[in-house]
Design an enzyme around this catalytic site. Structure first.
Site, PDB file in Angstrom:
ATOM      1  N   SER A 156      38.538  -4.286  16.034  1.00  0.00           N
ATOM      2  CA  SER A 156      39.822  -4.349  15.337  1.00  0.00           C
ATOM      3  C   SER A 156      39.623  -4.567  13.838  1.00  0.00           C
ATOM      4  CB  SER A 156      40.669  -5.490  15.904  1.00  0.00           C
ATOM      5  OG  SER A 156      41.823  -5.655  15.110  1.00  0.00           O
ATOM      6  N   SER A 213      42.189  -5.490  12.029  1.00  0.00           N
ATOM      7  CA  SER A 213      43.269  -6.393  11.622  1.00  0.00           C
ATOM      8  C   SER A 213      42.773  -7.670  10.933  1.00  0.00           C
ATOM      9  CB  SER A 213      44.154  -6.735  12.818  1.00  0.00           C
ATOM     10  OG  SER A 213      44.800  -5.571  13.264  1.00  0.00           O
ATOM     11  N   LYS A 246      49.687  -5.124  25.307  1.00  0.00           N
ATOM     12  CA  LYS A 246      50.960  -4.877  24.613  1.00  0.00           C
ATOM     13  C   LYS A 246      52.191  -4.964  25.528  1.00  0.00           C
ATOM     14  CE  LYS A 246      49.444  -2.156  20.653  1.00  0.00           C
ATOM     15  NZ  LYS A 246      49.740  -0.959  19.848  1.00  0.00           N
ATOM     16  N   ASP A 301      54.693  -0.582  15.393  1.00  0.00           N
ATOM     17  CA  ASP A 301      53.955   0.692  15.462  1.00  0.00           C
ATOM     18  C   ASP A 301      54.814   1.888  15.041  1.00  0.00           C
ATOM     19  OD1 ASP A 301      51.517  -0.381  16.342  1.00  0.00           O
ATOM     20  OD2 ASP A 301      52.131  -0.312  18.439  1.00  0.00           O
ATOM     21  N   GLY A 356      50.194  14.077  23.775  1.00  0.00           N
ATOM     22  CA  GLY A 356      49.929  12.781  24.402  1.00  0.00           C
ATOM     23  C   GLY A 356      51.228  12.091  24.790  1.00  0.00           C
ATOM     24  N   ALA A 357      51.131  11.238  25.813  1.00  0.00           N
ATOM     25  CA  ALA A 357      52.320  10.515  26.295  1.00  0.00           C
ATOM     26  C   ALA A 357      51.960   9.073  26.642  1.00  0.00           C
ATOM     27  CB  ALA A 357      52.904  11.235  27.512  1.00  0.00           C
ATOM     28  N   GLY A 358      50.956   8.504  25.946  1.00  0.00           N
ATOM     29  CA  GLY A 358      50.545   7.123  26.182  1.00  0.00           C
ATOM     30  C   GLY A 358      51.322   6.162  25.287  1.00  0.00           C
ATOM     31  N   GLY A 407      45.452   8.974  10.166  1.00  0.00           N
ATOM     32  CA  GLY A 407      46.022   7.789  10.809  1.00  0.00           C
ATOM     33  C   GLY A 407      45.928   6.493  10.015  1.00  0.00           C
TER      34      GLY A 407
HETATM   35  P1  ATR Z   1      47.263   4.912  23.350  1.00  0.00           P
HETATM   36  O1  ATR Z   1      47.791   3.526  23.567  1.00  0.00           O
HETATM   37  O2  ATR Z   1      46.228   5.006  22.259  1.00  0.00           O
HETATM   38  O3  ATR Z   1      48.328   5.930  23.230  1.00  0.00           O
HETATM   39  P2  ATR Z   1      46.873   5.601  26.112  1.00  0.00           P
HETATM   40  O4  ATR Z   1      48.120   4.866  26.430  1.00  0.00           O
HETATM   41  O5  ATR Z   1      45.676   5.445  26.980  1.00  0.00           O
HETATM   42  O6  ATR Z   1      46.370   5.244  24.647  1.00  0.00           O
HETATM   43  O7  ATR Z   1      47.270   7.157  25.993  1.00  0.00           O
HETATM   44  C1  ATR Z   1      46.348   8.150  25.679  1.00  0.00           C
HETATM   45  C2  ATR Z   1      47.021   9.519  25.768  1.00  0.00           C
HETATM   46  O8  ATR Z   1      46.076  10.495  25.361  1.00  0.00           O
HETATM   47  C3  ATR Z   1      47.496   9.893  27.161  1.00  0.00           C
HETATM   48  O9  ATR Z   1      48.701  10.603  27.085  1.00  0.00           O
HETATM   49  C4  ATR Z   1      46.363  10.793  27.668  1.00  0.00           C
HETATM   50  O10 ATR Z   1      46.803  11.825  28.509  1.00  0.00           O
HETATM   51  P3  ATR Z   1      47.134  11.602  30.083  1.00  0.00           P
HETATM   52  O11 ATR Z   1      48.462  10.890  30.116  1.00  0.00           O
HETATM   53  O12 ATR Z   1      47.248  12.996  30.586  1.00  0.00           O
HETATM   54  O13 ATR Z   1      46.000  10.816  30.639  1.00  0.00           O
HETATM   55  C5  ATR Z   1      45.929  11.451  26.395  1.00  0.00           C
HETATM   56  N1  ATR Z   1      44.532  11.873  26.484  1.00  0.00           N
HETATM   57  C6  ATR Z   1      43.431  11.080  26.597  1.00  0.00           C
HETATM   58  N2  ATR Z   1      42.313  11.825  26.634  1.00  0.00           N
HETATM   59  C7  ATR Z   1      42.704  13.135  26.576  1.00  0.00           C
HETATM   60  C8  ATR Z   1      42.033  14.387  26.585  1.00  0.00           C
HETATM   61  N3  ATR Z   1      40.689  14.471  26.662  1.00  0.00           N
HETATM   62  N4  ATR Z   1      42.781  15.515  26.488  1.00  0.00           N
HETATM   63  C9  ATR Z   1      44.120  15.466  26.409  1.00  0.00           C
HETATM   64  N5  ATR Z   1      44.827  14.305  26.401  1.00  0.00           N
HETATM   65  C10 ATR Z   1      44.142  13.158  26.476  1.00  0.00           C
END
Ligand code: ATR
Length: 296
Positions: free
Chosen positions: A22, A24, A73, A109, A134-136, A254
């Site tokens: 980190s 931070s 979180k 964030d 992405g959807a994380g 970023g």
């Molecule tokens: P963060 O908190 O950094 O967003 P996270 O919650 O683990 O981390 O989310 C990571 C995102 O990146 C997820 O949406 C993941 O896709 P999946 O939901 O399909 O798992 C995406 N991701 C991680 N590695 C990936 C890869 N090699 N290719 C495409 N998407 C990826």
């Protein structure tokens, strides 16, 4: 000897697991120094099963506040007295403020991302077409912030359709905002790319040390001058952003999101908005050194 013999040092920190990487502590200690505040900020490695005790310690030690990072979180929420704003909306907390013993959870964030977009790229989200990869957790913070900012359309591209569908459902239920979800192999992506004002990578694809990886998105269909953003800051410029530049697109890395979310946390704790340039310099220097050393 009475307590008043010594100046009171306020304690702050970040709870994560792991927390070693980190930035931070570096950032926030510099901000405290510049603001001339008698405070110190530590990284705390908190195992998930000890999170409750760690939050109790914030009260017991009368700490000023805490940042919360992966994997805590969401898990931290039941231990707080209240959560506000984006934390309530997204179900994720990155900043805890100790107000006279009451622990209040916030998320900086999404606003950190918006500030970076506006201040660094001069991009106003209202009425824009945006694609998010992405959807994380990071995607969740950013998509809620953009939906609040009244983008015209939001498209989520993700490997795992269930995860994207969950985010889609939450945006609809909590903000009444409709998004569409796509797979990376969908031929429709080319048409979406051509119409997009902004494309954002929130996945870890391209992060150090896997710096040659790029998200499988057809950037070549984007119109010249449109903005491409990567929330990765290690490296400061990902291969994906280099490619975007070569295609005549504008780019945003970023580092700004990292800086502004940190500035917003600091303001919540102290009421002071620190000037960003010295903080940016400290992070730039640390990132240059860490990427050099780790690659040895
Ligand atoms: P963060 O908190 O950094 O967003 P996270 O919650 O683990 O981390 O989310 C990571 C995102 O990146 C997820 O949406 C993941 O896709 P999946 O939901 O399909 O798992 C995406 N991701 C991680 N590695 C990936 C890869 N090699 N290719 C495409 N998407 C990826």
């Amino acid at each position: 000897m009475s307590d008043s013999t010594f100046p009171v040092i306020k304690l702050y920190g970040v709870y994560g697991y792991p927390v070693g990487h980190s930035l931070s502590p570096l950032f926030q200690n510099e901000a405290f120094k510049i603001a001339n505040l008698n405070a110190v900020y530590f990284p705390f490695s908190v195992e998930p099963e000890r999170l409750r005790e760690a939050v109790e310690a914030v009260r017991a030690l009368q700490m000023g506040g805490i940042n919360v990072t992966i994997p805590h979180k969401q898990a931290v929420i039941p231990y707080l007295d209240r959560i506000k704003g984006d934390a309530l909306l997204t179900g994720s907390v990155n900043t805890i403020v100790n107000r006279n013993g009451a622990l209040i959870g916030y998320s900086t964030d999404g606003d950190g991302f918006l500030l970076s977009l506006q201040k660094e790229a001069g991009f106003e989200p209202a009425d824009k077409e945006v694609i998010i990869l992405g959807a994380g957790g990071a995607s969740r913070a950013i998509s809620f912030a953009l939906a609040r900012s009244k983008v015209r359309s939001l498209y989520l591209v993700n490997r795992n359709p269930e995860r994207a569908a969950l985010l889609r459902r939450d945006l609809l239920e909590r903000l009444g905002f409709e998004v569409k979800v796509y797979d990376y192999s969908d031929p429709e992506l080319k048409r979406l790319a051509a119409a997009a004002d902004l494309v954002i990578n929130t996945t870890p694809v391209g992060i150090f040390p896997e710096v040659d990886a790029v998200p499988p998105f057809p950037l070549e269909y984007c119109a010249a001058g449109r903005l491409v953003c990567d929330i990765i800051y290690r490296p400061l410029e990902t291969k994906w952003l280099k490619r975007a530049s070569e295609l005549g697109l504008r780019t945003l890395g970023g580092l700004g999101m990292l800086i502004y979310q940190g500035i917003l946390s600091f303001s919540l704790w102290t009421g002071i908005t620190p000037s960003e340039e010295p903080l940016r310099a400290v992070l730039n220097k640390a990132l240059a050194v860490s990427t050099d050393q780790d690659s040895d």
